[in-house]
Design a protein around this motif. Structure first.
Motif, PDB file in Angstrom:
ATOM      1  N   UNK A 118       0.834  -1.205   0.000  1.00  0.00           N
ATOM      2  CA  UNK A 118       0.000   0.000   0.000  1.00  0.00           C
ATOM      3  C   UNK A 118       0.870   1.257   0.000  1.00  0.00           C
ATOM      4  N   UNK A 119       1.914   1.258   0.821  1.00  0.00           N
ATOM      5  CA  UNK A 119       2.823   2.408   0.857  1.00  0.00           C
ATOM      6  C   UNK A 119       3.464   2.620  -0.507  1.00  0.00           C
ATOM      7  N   UNK A 120       3.953   1.549  -1.100  1.00  0.00           N
ATOM      8  CA  UNK A 120       4.618   1.642  -2.409  1.00  0.00           C
ATOM      9  C   UNK A 120       3.656   2.154  -3.481  1.00  0.00           C
ATOM     10  N   UNK A 121       2.444   1.647  -3.483  1.00  0.00           N
ATOM     11  CA  UNK A 121       1.483   2.095  -4.489  1.00  0.00           C
ATOM     12  C   UNK A 121       1.112   3.566  -4.271  1.00  0.00           C
ATOM     13  N   UNK A 122       0.976   3.960  -3.030  1.00  0.00           N
ATOM     14  CA  UNK A 122       0.632   5.346  -2.725  1.00  0.00           C
ATOM     15  C   UNK A 122       1.691   6.300  -3.265  1.00  0.00           C
ATOM     16  N   UNK A 123       2.956   5.899  -3.175  1.00  0.00           N
ATOM     17  CA  UNK A 123       4.055   6.753  -3.643  1.00  0.00           C
ATOM     18  C   UNK A 123       4.184   6.696  -5.161  1.00  0.00           C
ATOM     19  N   UNK A 124       4.256   5.498  -5.719  1.00  0.00           N
ATOM     20  CA  UNK A 124       4.615   5.351  -7.134  1.00  0.00           C
ATOM     21  C   UNK A 124       3.426   5.384  -8.097  1.00  0.00           C
ATOM     22  N   UNK A 125       2.217   5.114  -7.620  1.00  0.00           N
ATOM     23  CA  UNK A 125       1.043   5.151  -8.490  1.00  0.00           C
ATOM     24  C   UNK A 125       0.154   6.361  -8.205  1.00  0.00           C
ATOM     25  N   UNK A 126      -0.078   6.640  -6.908  1.00  0.00           N
ATOM     26  CA  UNK A 126      -0.900   7.803  -6.573  1.00  0.00           C
ATOM     27  C   UNK A 126      -0.098   9.096  -6.622  1.00  0.00           C
ATOM     28  N   UNK A 127       1.231   8.989  -6.610  1.00  0.00           N
ATOM     29  CA  UNK A 127       2.071  10.172  -6.727  1.00  0.00           C
ATOM     30  C   UNK A 127       2.179  11.004  -5.462  1.00  0.00           C
ATOM     31  N   UNK A 128       1.998  10.376  -4.308  1.00  0.00           N
ATOM     32  CA  UNK A 128       2.123  11.062  -3.024  1.00  0.00           C
ATOM     33  C   UNK A 128       3.590  11.069  -2.601  1.00  0.00           C
ATOM     34  N   UNK A 129       4.067  12.190  -2.086  1.00  0.00           N
ATOM     35  CA  UNK A 129       5.452  12.277  -1.623  1.00  0.00           C
ATOM     36  C   UNK A 129       5.694  11.247  -0.525  1.00  0.00           C
ATOM     37  N   UNK A 130       6.910  10.689  -0.503  1.00  0.00           N
ATOM     38  CA  UNK A 130       7.230   9.621   0.446  1.00  0.00           C
ATOM     39  C   UNK A 130       7.002  10.061   1.883  1.00  0.00           C
ATOM     40  N   UNK A 131       7.411  11.257   2.240  1.00  0.00           N
ATOM     41  CA  UNK A 131       7.250  11.710   3.619  1.00  0.00           C
ATOM     42  C   UNK A 131       5.778  11.738   4.010  1.00  0.00           C
ATOM     43  N   UNK A 132       4.910  12.197   3.095  1.00  0.00           N
ATOM     44  CA  UNK A 132       3.477  12.250   3.388  1.00  0.00           C
ATOM     45  C   UNK A 132       2.892  10.846   3.497  1.00  0.00           C
ATOM     46  N   UNK A 133       3.261   9.965   2.555  1.00  0.00           N
ATOM     47  CA  UNK A 133       2.752   8.596   2.587  1.00  0.00           C
ATOM     48  C   UNK A 133       3.218   7.877   3.849  1.00  0.00           C
ATOM     49  N   UNK A 134       4.474   8.070   4.226  1.00  0.00           N
ATOM     50  CA  UNK A 134       5.005   7.427   5.431  1.00  0.00           C
ATOM     51  C   UNK A 134       4.338   7.977   6.690  1.00  0.00           C
ATOM     52  N   UNK A 135       3.986   9.254   6.683  1.00  0.00           N
ATOM     53  CA  UNK A 135       3.257   9.821   7.816  1.00  0.00           C
ATOM     54  C   UNK A 135       1.938   9.082   8.018  1.00  0.00           C
ATOM     55  N   UNK A 136       1.225   8.831   6.919  1.00  0.00           N
ATOM     56  CA  UNK A 136      -0.054   8.127   7.009  1.00  0.00           C
ATOM     57  C   UNK A 136       0.113   6.645   7.311  1.00  0.00           C
ATOM     58  N   UNK A 137       1.280   6.091   7.035  1.00  0.00           N
ATOM     59  CA  UNK A 137       1.542   4.670   7.291  1.00  0.00           C
ATOM     60  C   UNK A 137       2.164   4.425   8.661  1.00  0.00           C
ATOM     61  N   UNK A 138       2.686   5.473   9.288  1.00  0.00           N
ATOM     62  CA  UNK A 138       3.430   5.293  10.533  1.00  0.00           C
ATOM     63  C   UNK A 138       2.995   6.275  11.625  1.00  0.00           C
ATOM     64  N   UNK A 139       3.235   7.566  11.402  1.00  0.00           N
ATOM     65  CA  UNK A 139       3.058   8.558  12.461  1.00  0.00           C
ATOM     66  C   UNK A 139       1.598   8.764  12.840  1.00  0.00           C
ATOM     67  N   UNK A 140       0.715   8.898  11.845  1.00  0.00           N
ATOM     68  CA  UNK A 140      -0.691   9.140  12.168  1.00  0.00           C
ATOM     69  C   UNK A 140      -1.340   7.937  12.847  1.00  0.00           C
ATOM     70  N   UNK A 141      -1.137   6.708  12.361  1.00  0.00           N
ATOM     71  CA  UNK A 141      -1.716   5.583  13.109  1.00  0.00           C
ATOM     72  C   UNK A 141      -1.142   5.442  14.513  1.00  0.00           C
ATOM     73  N   UNK A 142       0.130   5.791  14.699  1.00  0.00           N
ATOM     74  CA  UNK A 142       0.699   5.748  16.051  1.00  0.00           C
ATOM     75  C   UNK A 142      -0.028   6.725  16.972  1.00  0.00           C
TER      76      UNK A 142
END
Length: 388
Positions: free
Chosen positions: A323-347
């Motif tokens: 999901x993280x990979x697709x969000x970055x490479x297909x949806x075009x979301x910056x890695x820092x933003x995608x990682x925030x939603x995959x790590x920091x926000x759920x924490x």
């Protein structure tokens, strides 16, 4: 023994992203996160193709994987499913159940409790049974119940603190009493599987100490510009930061452009990337179970078995790193933003932001190392490499 990792470090802290950074730890806590030029210990040579070093991924909505589903498997299967996801970068995993009878849910709580006590799972998410039969999705309609605060209290008491979140439809009976039970138990109120109108939805989103939206856009009315509804209220509340919205960015539940849209309009601080994965994650096409229902997976898409046609989507088959990979490479979301939603926000949603979800000295040494294309290479949990 000290582990020293060098590469492109996504800290998700004020330090930002380090193009040539180091993450170092000796035990279960992180010791150093910073530029390679400031590291005082033995330094690995800079790799020709620098890996990406991220906090361990956090999935707050997952029904299983590796051939085993949390709503139906035995303790060994639960451990296998949790290990499958951990080996692919998910260091904090919440096990989701589906609508079931009280006896069935008690049994599932007992089985999952062993994996929670062993540290393989972070807790339990009850998706139902107090949801709408009109947006049941992959839930057995015969196991959906009207809101019963006494039943909910019994389940929470039986779980002994292991239930982390509960999905409830705003229009279910006794909604306010259910919200009170969850707030008193410090359990996340997750709203979804609903056809609630706008006013009832706004009311529901103001209840509870923490509120999330169960898989935004899925199992709820579509956005209609002349008819404000649950989705309208959810988008607005998430945009204000009043709720956190789950997003299944797997290319099946949501189009890539929709994922990009919600990142650009709501922002990664109010979104959590989830898998909604079921037993078939990481497995070939075929027949599977999701709770009491039969599921067929074709071309990686899982649907409830329907002999008369195409059934409804029944969970996902992607991992959190997928999901993280697709969000970055297909949806075009910056890695820092995608990682925030995959790590920091759920924490933060889980109330664990001081422990996990970012890379900073003193935090848990939960670390994911990937190649430059975000394919997992090595996973560390509490400072130890995960080999299972």
């Amino acid at each position: 023994m000290t582990t020293t990792l060098r590469g492109r470090v996504v800290t998700l802290t004020e330090a930002g992203e380090l193009a040539d950074g180091v993450v170092s730890f000796t035990g279960p806590r992180l010791d150093y996160i910073g530029p390679a030029t400031g590291f005082g210990g033995a330094l690995p040579d800079p790799p020709e193709h620098p890996p990406i070093i991220l906090p361990g991924l956090i999935d707050v909505h997952c029904h299983g994987g590796g051939g085993f589903g949390f709503p139906e498997t035995d303790p060994e299967g639960v451990a296998a499913a949790a290990s499958f996801h951990r080996g692919r970068g998910t260091t904090t995993l919440v096990a989701s159940l589906v609508s079931a009878t009280e006896a069935e849910l008690r049994d599932r709580i007992d089985v999952l409790g062993e994996a929670i006590d062993d540290g393989l799972l972070a807790g339990i998410h009850l998706e139902g049974p107090f949801i709408s039969e009109h947006r049941c999705g992959a839930h057995d309609p015969g196991r959906i119940l009207p809101g019963d605060p006494a039943l909910l209290q019994r389940l929470i008491d039986h779980a002994g603190g292991r239930i982390i979140s509960v999905t409830v439809a705003p229009e279910t009976a006794n909604f306010d009493a259910l919200a009170d039970v969850l707030a008193d138990a410090n359990v996340i109120l997750s709203l979804g599987h609903t056809v609630a109108d706008y006013e009832r939805s706004v009311h529901a989103m103001r209840r509870g100490w923490r509120v999330s939206i169960t898989h935004l856009f899925n199992a709820m009315p579509e956005l209609v510009h002349r008819d404000a509804n649950f989705l309208t209220a959810a988008m607005a509340a998430a945009g204000r930061g009043d709720v956190v919205a789950e997003v299944i960015g797997d290319g099946v539940h949501l189009a890539d452009g929709t994922v990009r849209m919600v990142f650009d309009t709501i922002g990664p601080d109010n979104l959590v990337l989830i898998t909604d994965a079921m037993a078939a994650a990481g497995q070939p096409d075929g027949r599977y179970q999701l709770g009491s229902l039969d599921v067929v997976v074709r071309e990686g898409i899982s649907r409830i078995y329907d002999p008369e046609g195409e059934g409804v989507i029944a969970g996902g088959t992607a991992t959190a790193s997928d999901v993280l990979r697709r969000t970055v490479f297909h949806a075009g979301v910056e890695l820092d933003a995608a990682a925030t939603a995959a790590c920091a926000t759920p924490a933060r949603l889980l109330g664990m932001a001081a422990e996990i979800g970012a890379l900073a000295p003193g935090m848990r040494a939960d670390v994911l190392v990937t190649d430059p294309h975000l394919n997992p290479v090595t996973v560390y949990k509490d400072g130890a490499p995960w080999n299972s």
